[in-house]
Scaffold this motif. Structure first.
Motif, PDB file in Angstrom:
ATOM      1  N   ARG A 163       9.263  16.724  -2.252  1.00  0.00           N
ATOM      2  CA  ARG A 163       9.301  16.575  -3.712  1.00  0.00           C
ATOM      3  C   ARG A 163      10.187  17.650  -4.337  1.00  0.00           C
ATOM      4  O   ARG A 163      10.985  17.376  -5.230  1.00  0.00           O
TER       5      ARG A 163
ATOM      6  N   THR B  13      -4.485   5.145   1.247  1.00  0.00           N
ATOM      7  CA  THR B  13      -4.201   5.222  -0.200  1.00  0.00           C
ATOM      8  C   THR B  13      -5.444   5.030  -1.045  1.00  0.00           C
ATOM      9  O   THR B  13      -5.387   5.180  -2.269  1.00  0.00           O
TER      10      THR B  13
ATOM     11  N   LEU C  84      -4.558   6.568  -4.686  1.00  0.00           N
ATOM     12  CA  LEU C  84      -3.258   6.345  -5.293  1.00  0.00           C
ATOM     13  C   LEU C  84      -3.352   5.220  -6.328  1.00  0.00           C
ATOM     14  O   LEU C  84      -4.153   4.289  -6.162  1.00  0.00           O
TER      15      LEU C  84
ATOM     16  N   LEU D 199      -2.645   2.206  -7.212  1.00  0.00           N
ATOM     17  CA  LEU D 199      -2.149   0.914  -6.728  1.00  0.00           C
ATOM     18  C   LEU D 199      -3.107  -0.164  -7.230  1.00  0.00           C
ATOM     19  O   LEU D 199      -4.136  -0.438  -6.617  1.00  0.00           O
TER      20      LEU D 199
ATOM     21  N   GLU E 140       2.244  -5.441  -5.655  1.00  0.00           N
ATOM     22  CA  GLU E 140       3.189  -4.334  -5.848  1.00  0.00           C
ATOM     23  C   GLU E 140       4.148  -4.260  -4.660  1.00  0.00           C
ATOM     24  O   GLU E 140       3.725  -4.307  -3.498  1.00  0.00           O
TER      25      GLU E 140
ATOM     26  N   ASP F 131       7.718   0.366  -3.473  1.00  0.00           N
ATOM     27  CA  ASP F 131       7.105   1.146  -4.548  1.00  0.00           C
ATOM     28  C   ASP F 131       5.868   1.883  -4.032  1.00  0.00           C
ATOM     29  O   ASP F 131       5.602   3.034  -4.417  1.00  0.00           O
ATOM     30  N   VAL F 132       5.113   1.229  -3.149  1.00  0.00           N
ATOM     31  CA  VAL F 132       3.971   1.891  -2.513  1.00  0.00           C
ATOM     32  C   VAL F 132       4.456   3.110  -1.726  1.00  0.00           C
ATOM     33  O   VAL F 132       3.853   4.195  -1.779  1.00  0.00           O
TER      34      VAL F 132
ATOM     35  N   GLN G  36       7.123   4.950  -2.285  1.00  0.00           N
ATOM     36  CA  GLN G  36       7.486   6.036  -3.196  1.00  0.00           C
ATOM     37  C   GLN G  36       6.245   6.746  -3.724  1.00  0.00           C
ATOM     38  O   GLN G  36       6.220   7.988  -3.828  1.00  0.00           O
ATOM     39  N   LYS G  37       5.224   5.997  -4.057  1.00  0.00           N
ATOM     40  CA  LYS G  37       3.989   6.614  -4.545  1.00  0.00           C
ATOM     41  C   LYS G  37       3.364   7.504  -3.477  1.00  0.00           C
ATOM     42  O   LYS G  37       2.832   8.586  -3.789  1.00  0.00           O
TER      43      LYS G  37
ATOM     44  N   TYR H 282       5.279  10.819  -3.256  1.00  0.00           N
ATOM     45  CA  TYR H 282       5.085  11.710  -4.406  1.00  0.00           C
ATOM     46  C   TYR H 282       3.631  12.145  -4.600  1.00  0.00           C
ATOM     47  O   TYR H 282       3.375  13.198  -5.191  1.00  0.00           O
ATOM     48  N   LEU H 283       2.662  11.359  -4.112  1.00  0.00           N
ATOM     49  CA  LEU H 283       1.271  11.599  -4.493  1.00  0.00           C
ATOM     50  C   LEU H 283       0.337  11.955  -3.345  1.00  0.00           C
ATOM     51  O   LEU H 283      -0.783  12.421  -3.594  1.00  0.00           O
TER      52      LEU H 283
END
Length: 453
Positions: free
Chosen positions: A341, A407, A414, A416, A421, A425-426, A428-429, A432-433
């Motif tokens: 990150r 997740t 997360l 979601l 989705e 995109d999952v 990327q989450k 980052y998370l």
């Protein structure tokens, strides 16, 4: 028959900018912990293999809501400095080393103390998804061998270096090699002992020739270490052009930059990894690309001690191998998620600039940003390429080094909410998370080495 078959949805780096989704695939692992085959749902024998293994003890079904990522590769960590992580990050590098770091590392003359710290740092890194670590130990031969042994027994792929620092002018009397000859003898003994330990480690444990950095090493020891690396075909690691002070120190001593000086001593080659390298010139970077030497980019540590943001995108375009390092304890976090990150954020700051009183046209360095997909490449495939090892990718012929990300864990769920989705995109989450509690299981070379129940 396969030793293991995993049913999972996973993500891997296809190229520096492209992430591949491996949805509902069967990952077939051989007895050596190597990916023998990846079977996709559209393959003709997919159903037959699934039916053969689904009720077998060798079958692992990664349930919905959990995903596999390659294990992360940490290209720069001072294992001994785990004991001082989060301390005194507000003072200059030279003062930090002299006042905090050298006294802390000197404690590793006590092997019992070393065992306590080293076992904890290896376990902590595995719990953070780091399956391969390139370690600086200390000047102490016995404690450095112990770190390699702990990696072997804990199942982490460890590349371990006994630190060499023999230059009396820059090294305190209480913490340095006794003299040049002893530094080289201890390094050779260390190499041979780690090679013996490696015979017991399925995942691989490697000795690394490790001059701390040019300011603490004599010309004689640098030349001798280059010769030892060539004799035993070992990896090499050091610091290179990290800060204004370190960079200028080498220029004043040799009349050249770190990269050229290291090359002159035989320390830049295909198995060399140089930490930081913030102040490389384009000529230096060309030398890295030509020799196959890699950069260990340490974005959190650089924010504290490097006096600059390294132009990672620029060096990557020049063909330099690059991976990520946590640089414990110049970097406070053992998590390569945190460092990924920060790599993205630092690159954006370099591109946009940081001084609001300078006009936008002059404030930043254009084309400097990297994406989270590129950071993912650095921390997986880039790290493997930097070490010249078949790791960091979910690909046939590569080691089964993976982490299972849940997740849906209650304490770190997360966001979601849409069942449709897109999986990218999952991904990327997750990058980052994810927090350590999301990392439920870790495998190295097919061996289950961490579980968070």
């Amino acid at each position: 028959m396969y030793a293991q078959v995993f049913y999972a949805t996973a993500f891997t780096s296809q190229s520096p900018k492209e992430v591949t989704v491996l949805k509902d695939c069967l990952f077939c692992i051989d007895d050596n912990g190597i990916i023998d085959r990846i079977v996709h749902p559209e393959d003709s024998d997919y159903t037959a293999i699934l039916n053969t293994y689904k009720d077998n003890d060798a079958f692992e079904h990664i349930a919905e809501g959990s995903y596999l990522l390659p294990g992360f590769v940490d290209l720069h960590i001072h294992a001994s400095q785990w004991a001082q992580a989060g301390t005194a990050l507000d003072i200059p590098l030279h003062d930090w080393l002299s006042t905090y770091t050298f006294p802390s590392e000197a404690k590793f003359a006590d092997v019992d103390y070393a065992k306590m710290v080293y076992e904890d740092v290896v376990d902590t890194l595995l719990a953070n998804g780091t399956t391969t670590a390139l370690y600086f130990a200390t000047v102490h031969k016995e404690a450095s061998v112990l770190l390699a042994d702990i990696c072997a027994k804990r199942g982490q792929r460890g590349l371990v270096g006994k630190v060499v620092m023999d230059l009396h002018e820059e090294c305190p009397d209480f913490y340095r090699d006794l003299d040049t000859q002893m530094a080289l003898k201890d390094t050779e003994d260390f190499i041979l002992k780690v090679k013996e330990i490696a015979k017991t480690a399925k995942q691989g444990v490697y000795p690394v020739v490790t001059p701390r950095f040019i300011p603490t090493c004599s010309d004689e020891v640098l030349e001798g270490l280059g010769a030892l690396a060539a004799k035993y075909d070992t990896h090499i690691q050091s610091h290179c052009s990290e800060s204004d002070w370190a960079h200028q120190h080498v220029q004043q001593r040799f009349g050249k930059n770190d990269a050229q000086a290291l090359h002159d001593f035989g320390l830049l080659q295909d198995k060399s990894v140089m930490a930081h390298s913030n102040f490389l010139s384009d000529e230096d970077a060309e030398l890295f690309a030509e020799t196959g030497s890699a950069i260990a980019h340490c974005p959190i540590s650089n924010a504290y001690f490097a006096n600059s943001v390294i132009p990672i995108a620029h060096f990557a375009k020049m063909g330099v191998d690059i991976g990520l390092g946590s640089d414990i304890s110049g970097g406070f976090s053992p998590s390569l998620y945190d460092n990924s990150r920060q790599a993205v954020m630092s690159s954006r700051m370099l591109e946009d600039g940081v001084n609001s009183r300078v006009s936008p046209e002059e404030r930043g360095v254009s084309n400097s940003r990297i994406t989270i997909a590129e950071a993912f490449h650095l921390v997986t495939a880039g790290g493997g390429a930097s070490l010249s090892l078949p790791i960091g990718r979910l690909k046939e012929g590569y080691a089964w080094d993976v982490q299972r990300i849940d997740t849906q864990i209650a304490t770190a769920k997360l966001p979601l909410f849409d069942t449709a989705e897109p999986l990218l995109d999952v991904f990327q989450k997750m990058m980052y998370l994810v927090r350590p509690e999301n990392i439920r299981d870790v495998w190295v070379q097919g061996q289950h080495v961490h579980s968070r129940k």
